[in-house]
Write a protein that holds these residues in place. Structure first.
Motif, PDB file in Angstrom:
ATOM      1  N   UNK A  20       0.834  -1.201   0.000  1.00 19.00           N
ATOM      2  CA  UNK A  20       0.000   0.000   0.000  1.00 19.00           C
ATOM      3  C   UNK A  20       0.870   1.253   0.000  1.00 19.00           C
ATOM      4  N   UNK A  21       1.900   1.265   0.832  1.00 15.33           N
ATOM      5  CA  UNK A  21       2.813   2.416   0.891  1.00 15.33           C
ATOM      6  C   UNK A  21       3.491   2.649  -0.453  1.00 15.33           C
ATOM      7  N   UNK A  22       3.995   1.599  -1.073  1.00 21.99           N
ATOM      8  CA  UNK A  22       4.695   1.715  -2.343  1.00 21.99           C
ATOM      9  C   UNK A  22       3.735   2.203  -3.431  1.00 21.99           C
ATOM     10  N   UNK A  23       2.526   1.676  -3.460  1.00 21.87           N
ATOM     11  CA  UNK A  23       1.554   2.118  -4.472  1.00 21.87           C
ATOM     12  C   UNK A  23       1.194   3.594  -4.296  1.00 21.87           C
ATOM     13  N   UNK A  24       1.074   4.046  -3.065  1.00 19.68           N
ATOM     14  CA  UNK A  24       0.782   5.466  -2.824  1.00 19.68           C
ATOM     15  C   UNK A  24       1.932   6.348  -3.321  1.00 19.68           C
ATOM     16  N   UNK A  25       3.165   5.921  -3.044  1.00 20.97           N
ATOM     17  CA  UNK A  25       4.326   6.691  -3.501  1.00 20.97           C
ATOM     18  C   UNK A  25       4.396   6.718  -5.021  1.00 20.97           C
ATOM     19  N   UNK A  26       4.114   5.588  -5.667  1.00 25.07           N
ATOM     20  CA  UNK A  26       4.146   5.539  -7.125  1.00 25.07           C
ATOM     21  C   UNK A  26       3.067   6.438  -7.737  1.00 25.07           C
ATOM     22  N   UNK A  27       1.889   6.491  -7.101  1.00 22.65           N
ATOM     23  CA  UNK A  27       0.833   7.369  -7.606  1.00 22.65           C
ATOM     24  C   UNK A  27       1.215   8.836  -7.450  1.00 22.65           C
ATOM     25  N   UNK A  28       1.966   9.153  -6.404  1.00 21.69           N
ATOM     26  CA  UNK A  28       2.407  10.534  -6.205  1.00 21.69           C
ATOM     27  C   UNK A  28       3.466  10.933  -7.231  1.00 21.69           C
ATOM     28  N   UNK A  29       4.149   9.974  -7.811  1.00 21.32           N
ATOM     29  CA  UNK A  29       5.220  10.273  -8.755  1.00 21.32           C
ATOM     30  C   UNK A  29       4.773  10.194 -10.213  1.00 21.32           C
ATOM     31  N   UNK A  30       3.497  10.017 -10.475  1.00 20.49           N
ATOM     32  CA  UNK A  30       3.023  10.026 -11.858  1.00 20.49           C
ATOM     33  C   UNK A  30       3.070  11.461 -12.390  1.00 20.49           C
ATOM     34  N   UNK A  31       3.206  11.643 -13.693  1.00 19.03           N
ATOM     35  CA  UNK A  31       3.275  13.002 -14.260  1.00 19.03           C
ATOM     36  C   UNK A  31       2.043  13.852 -13.921  1.00 19.03           C
TER      37      UNK A  31
END
Length: 117
Positions: A20-31
């Motif tokens: 969950x933490x990793x997915x949240x971080x990845x969503x924050x790093x989308x363009x």
């Protein structure tokens, strides 16, 4: 047996939490997310800049009022004093000046350099 079940459940919970933490971080790093964050920061900076400009303008008005009071510019005008003179910025060309009247005749001179001679 109870011990194995406990550690299995703890491991599964840690895995779900980490995923969950990793997915949240990845969503924050989308363009799109980065663009939205930058836009929000720009709007926030604009509001701060506007507030600063308003504070500066209010400070200038206060200081101008203080200086006007100190110099007596805001004091009421004394009725005994004559009115302020207003000078014309444009010279009256209808009447010739008496100083140069002897040089004036009805001859017109052209000062156009491009005119044929």
């Amino acid at each position: 047996m109870f011990r194995r079940t406990f550690w299995f459940t703890a491991g599964a919970a840690a895995g779900v939490w980490a995923t969950t933490k990793v997915n949240r971080k990845l969503k924050k790093l989308t363009p799109e997310s980065l663009a939205a964050q930058a836009a929000n920061k720009a709007i926030e900076a604009g509001h701060r800049l506007k507030d600063f400009a308003l504070d500066v303008r209010n400070g200038m008005a206060e200081r101008e009022a203080e200086l006007g009071d100190a110099l007596g510019l805001s004091a009421p005008v004394d009725a005994e004093l004559p009115a302020q003179r207003r000078f014309s910025a444009i010279e009256n060309t209808n009447t010739p000046h008496t100083k140069h009247a002897k040089y004036l005749d009805n001859t017109t001179y052209s000062y156009n350099r491009n005119e044929d001679h």
